[in-house]
Design an enzyme around this catalytic site. Structure first.
Site, short mmCIF file in Angstrom:
data_model
loop_
_atom_site.label_atom_id
_atom_site.label_comp_id
_atom_site.label_asym_id
_atom_site.label_seq_id
_atom_site.Cartn_x
_atom_site.Cartn_y
_atom_site.Cartn_z
N CYS A 177 0.83 -1.21 0.00
CA CYS A 177 0.00 0.00 0.00
C CYS A 177 0.86 1.26 0.00
O CYS A 177 0.46 2.29 -0.51
CB CYS A 177 -0.98 0.00 1.17
SG CYS A 177 -0.21 -0.27 2.76
N HIS A 203 -1.10 1.55 7.50
CA HIS A 203 -1.69 1.43 6.18
C HIS A 203 -1.57 2.76 5.45
O HIS A 203 -1.72 3.82 6.07
CB HIS A 203 -3.15 1.03 6.32
CG HIS A 203 -3.84 0.79 5.01
ND1 HIS A 203 -3.34 -0.08 4.06
CD2 HIS A 203 -4.98 1.30 4.51
CE1 HIS A 203 -4.16 -0.08 3.01
NE2 HIS A 203 -5.16 0.75 3.25
#
Ligand code: ZN
Length: 937
Positions: A320, A876
């Protein structure tokens, strides 16, 4: 208590931490050939907690007055920190019988000689840094083993990886997937060190499969195609760019060997079977349909007829960070134009030794094309990731990385791959003295541009001025450096604001709370210096810094070299202004008295009788006692006088009072003597009581009553049970009628100095968000270089702790702003979740530019944000990006893409900001600049 230090010279926790931090600071970069050690993460984290002040629990409620449980300075909150046991690395090992397993799978042939026995212990596969282990320097490992014991030692060597030769710890040997042309469809795993040579590998493989070396050609079988012939026997696997889990083809000689090879021929194996002999035909078929070719394309996941630029990127396992950065960059207008028009193909610089031979640019171009073609709701950037890993192994594997590092690497890599300059001119550095800054700046910029010319330079690069000034001779040193992004510190990462209440021991000023701005890496000395300036400390005075906790002095900061990081935001700090010669508490003749404030609290017990309890409140007073008097009466008089002096700021003007309350007492002025005598007689405002160091009166201590006259009454033996030679302890028991005479509120809530309203103070308290503006100011603020980062002054001919100042000189069209939320070294990571207030519209940076920018406006609009959620080491990444033609914002969370409102874009997760300069203003000047540059040197 006396025996607690007897444990074999293990330093106390904070010293352990300092020791490790120091070693890490001394070795900021790993060197090739160095040995590093693995430590299991769980053990490491327990140790970190043990040695870290951050983990102190803040007292949730005020502790009871029961003295049995009162804290003592040496063990703040009791035994919350659990000392770790011996180091246990066994969870990192494959199994308990790991020693034997280590010799399987061809390891015995592949690894270089000379490794230790312990090292052959086999690691579990797929271990991740941070999550499973941390890498420590040799001296750290040795220290930890000396302190805690345990093991086993897991040594790994630092090797240089990638085109950029990044020093990397080789945790695992390379796993090669060996394919033999004679046996279709079979793949064998073999391990080698990435330092093993191609010749060595070939020899070993031939031995293993019983082949004649002369009959075999070895291929880099990247993505299932004959990518490159591995025929340079002395190259290492690393320099031949062989990746982990990559296929290597052993091509065995057949009757009709085809000699010519085509490099960089992606799909040749799958399509050209017919021309290369029978065996290859069947063989390629087997691979083609065996799914080997599938990974080589960026696969389009599904088609929903999405517009270009609204395509997600699927997560390939902790990618990510890459997806987030790619989405921001791929929404950069200039890059979209450049790549979608295929203009980049003409700029590819295959021969730049700093580049990747165009591989990276082509992979990025192909990806851009897919992202902007439209039609797909998401694609899998597999091919791009593979290319990336070949160019920059630091991003390979499946660990979480930093989107900022990735952007920096990608911009740099694209620049080198697309550098239009084939022959870089060289220019002798000129003496910068006595020439105007503008001339030097322009000259250096032109020189830079004569060596660097690419779409990245055109759009992303600016220039700043860096000035170093010698603190001794005043020598200025000027430098102008190009930049591709700005890394802005959050104000609180560089400086910290510490609040301290200063109490005068000579009654000269009421207690006042100051907010001192000090370097975050500073020491108590820094704080005292700053505080001294704020409170106007006189030459003959000094400050004694203490921490106060529930009415007692809990800690004396005697060691002025103590790091400020030991001070936590909720700590209550009090500094006492003492005569300078009194401050050395180690000196024998010096004595001080701590004066506690106590209030009586009536509590109804349910047995109906009222009990009177004394509770401590406010910060104690501290008064210096003159040395020498052993005489009881003198001693008491002396204490009483000192207290009276210290209490002066608290005295309220008595009703109708015309006199000032002097040290000599309030009792001798005729007009009020009657009144005050009456009051005093009825009940004095306070009683002085000798007490123990906790401020509690015990049987051994007795009361000294301050009467209206000068007679002090004592009860019992006065000097019994002195707890601490050198410090006397007294309590002021305030009576209920003290309110009219003394300002007791001032005791508990000191005056606030104007420094308490400073911006940083407010920001730290969350009263004011940090602005992008203040981050920029912090970045440009003059600062003193660290002691271990001194500058060699050419005039003094010695290293000096120079001051450094940055100024923006030239701003790019695309400005990438990195908010430094992480403080790193390899082992200690911290993240700041501070909300930064940044404009999405019309960020005006004109005022930050040097005067040379003239009237030109530098107005920027936001078009991309890379977000980081969660804490360090994991978390994230997502991105917000704006579509150029509609101006609408979207959230890119890996493969998911959803529209968002512009207001949602500003969050405390914002990590990288992408700004585009407005073109309406200043276009002519930009063109002029371009002209000037292309005509220039
Ligand atoms: Zn100098």
């Amino acid at each position: 208590m006396e025996r607690e230090r007897k444990t074999d010279e293990v330093p106390p926790p904070h010293e352990q931490r300092e020791c490790v931090v120091r070693v890490e600071a001394e070795h900021p970069n790993m060197q090739a050939g160095e040995s590093m050690y693995l430590v299991q993460s769980r053990w490491w984290r327990q140790w970190q907690r043990y040695v870290s002040h951050d983990e102190y629990a803040t007292p949730s409620s005020s502790p009871s007055m029961s003295m049995a449980t009162s804290p003592t300075p040496s063990s703040p909150m009791g035994g919350r920190r659990v000392k770790p046991g011996p180091i246990d690395n066994t969870p990192l090992l494959e199994s308990h019988g790991g020693l034997e397993n280590g010799l399987e799978n061809g390891l015995e042939n592949g690894l270089e000689n000379g490794r230790t026995h312990a090292e052959k212990v086999r690691l579990r596969s797929n271990l991740q840094e941070q999550y499973d282990y941390v890498i420590v320097h040799k001296s750290v490992w040795e220290a930890l083993v000396a302190w805690y014991g345990g093991g086993p030692a897991l040594v790994r060597e630092v090797v240089l990886k990638g085109v950029q030769q990044v020093p990397t710890v080789e945790i695992y040997p390379l796993k090669l997937l060996v394919v033999r042309s004679s046996i279709a469809g079979r793949v064998e795993e073999v391990e080698f060190s990435s330092e093993a040579t191609v010749g060595h590998v070939k020899t070993q493989l031939c031995k293993r499969f019983g082949l004649e070396e002369e009959e075999v050609r070895m291929w880099d079988y990247y993505h299932g195609s004959k990518y490159a012939l591995l025929d340079q026997a002395d190259r290492t696997l690393e320099s031949a760019r062989i990746m982990n889990e990559q296929k290597v083809l052993l091509e065995e000689k057949t009757n009709e060997q085809v000699e010519d090879t085509e490099e960089d021929n992606g799909d040749v194996l799958a399509t050209s079977g017919g021309s290369t002999g029978d065996w290859l035909g069947s063989y390629s078929g087997g691979f083609k349909y065996g799914g080997f070719g599938a990974a080589s394309e960026d696969a389009v996941i599904e088609s929903k007829g999405q517009r270009g630029g609204l395509c997600g990127l699927s997560n390939l396992g902790n990618t990510c960070f890459m997806n987030s950065a790619l989405q921001c960059l791929s929404h950069t207008d200039a890059l979209v134009q450049y790549f979608s028009s295929k203009q980049y193909l003409g700029d590819i610089n295959k021969d730049n030794p700093l580049g990747m031979g165009g591989e990276l640019a082509k992979a990025f171009g192909a990806l851009m094309e897919k992202l902007w073609k439209g039609g797909a709701s998401s694609i899998s950037p597999r091919n791009f990731k593979h290319k990336m890993a070949r160019c920059a192994p630091q991003f390979s594997g499946y660990q979480q990385h930093d989107s900022q590092e990735f952007v920096a690497f990608l911009l740099d890599g694209l620049h080198e791959d697309l550098n239009r300059i084939k022959q870089k001119p060289y220019m002798e550095e000129k003496d910068n003295d006595c020439r105007p800054e503008e001339v030097i700046a322009d000259e250096q910029w032109r020189y830079y541009c004569s060596r660097n010319d690419s779409i990245i330079v055109d759009n992303f690069q600016g220039q700043y001025k860096s000035t170093l000034i010698c603190p001794v001779c005043g020598k200025h040193s000027l430098k102008f450096d190009p930049f591709m992004y700005l890394s802005l510190p959050l104000p609180s990462t560089k400086r910290v604001s510490i609040k301290v209440t200063v109490i005068s021991t000579r009654g000269e000023a009421p207690p006042t709370k100051y907010c001192a701005q000090v370097p975050k890496q500073g020491t108590v000395d820094h704080l005292l210096g700053e505080l001294g300036k704020l409170c106007g400390l006189k030459e003959d005075e000094a400050l004694l810094l203490t921490e106060v906790y529930s009415g007692r002095i809990f800690k004396y900061f005697d060691d002025h070299s103590e790091a400020l990081s030991a001070i936590k935001p909720n700590d209550i700090l009090v500094a006492y202004r003492l005569p300078a010669d009194k401050v050395d508490r180690a000196g024998k003749q010096y004595r001080e008295a701590v004066i506690f404030h106590r209030k009586s609290e009536r509590r109804k017990s349910y047995l109906s009788s009222e009990r009177c309890e004394k509770s401590l409140f406010a910060a104690p007073l501290l008064v210096p006692l003159h040395p020498g008097s052993d005489d009881l009466d003198n001693e008491l008089r002396h204490v009483e006088a000192a207290i009276e002096v210290a209490l002066k700021p608290f005295v309220l003007p008595s009703e109708g009072a015309q006199h000032t309350n002097g040290a000599e007492g309030e009792m001798d002025t005729e007009e009020t003597s009657e009144n005050s005598a009456r009051l005093h007689k009825s009940e004095p405002a306070y009683m002085i009581c000798r007490t123990n160091q906790n401020g509690t009166t015990t049987e051994d201590f007795e009361v000294v009553e301050k009467s209206s006259g000068d007679v002090l009454r004592t009860i019992g033996g006065f000097f019994v049970g002195k707890p601490n030679p050198g410090i006397e302890y007294f309590a002021l028991d305030w009576s209920n009628n003290a309110d009219g005479k003394y300002d007791l509120e001032l005791l508990e809530s000191p005056r606030l100095h104007s420094s308490m309203e400073d911006a940083l103070c407010a920001e730290r308290d969350g009263k004011k968000p940090v602005t992008l503006q203040s981050c920029m100011e912090c970045f440009l603020e003059e600062e003193e270089l660290d002691k271990d980062d001194m500058w060699y002054c050419p005039k003094c001919k010695v290293h000096r702790q120079a001051t450094k100042k940055l100024d923006l000189w030239r701003l790019p069209d695309v400005l990438v702003v990195h908010l430094k939320r992480f403080s790193f070294n390899r082992l200690w990571r911290e993240k700041l979740d501070t909300t930064v207030d940044f404009p999405h519209d019309a960020l005006d940076l004109s005022s930050f530019l040097n005067a040379n920018a003239g009237k030109e406006k530098y107005i920027y609009d936001l078009y991309g944000v890379s977000n980081h959620y969660g804490s360090t080491g994991g978390g994230h990444y997502t991105a917000f990006a704006k579509l150029p033609e509609s101006g609408k914002w979207y959230h890119f969370d890996d493969s998911r893409v959803s529209p968002v409102d512009v207001e949602e874009v500003k969050t405390q997760a914002a990590y990288l900001l992408f700004y585009q300069r407005r073109h309406s203003e200043g276009t002519e000047i930009s063109e002029m600049e371009v002209d000037m540059l292309s005509n220039g040197v």
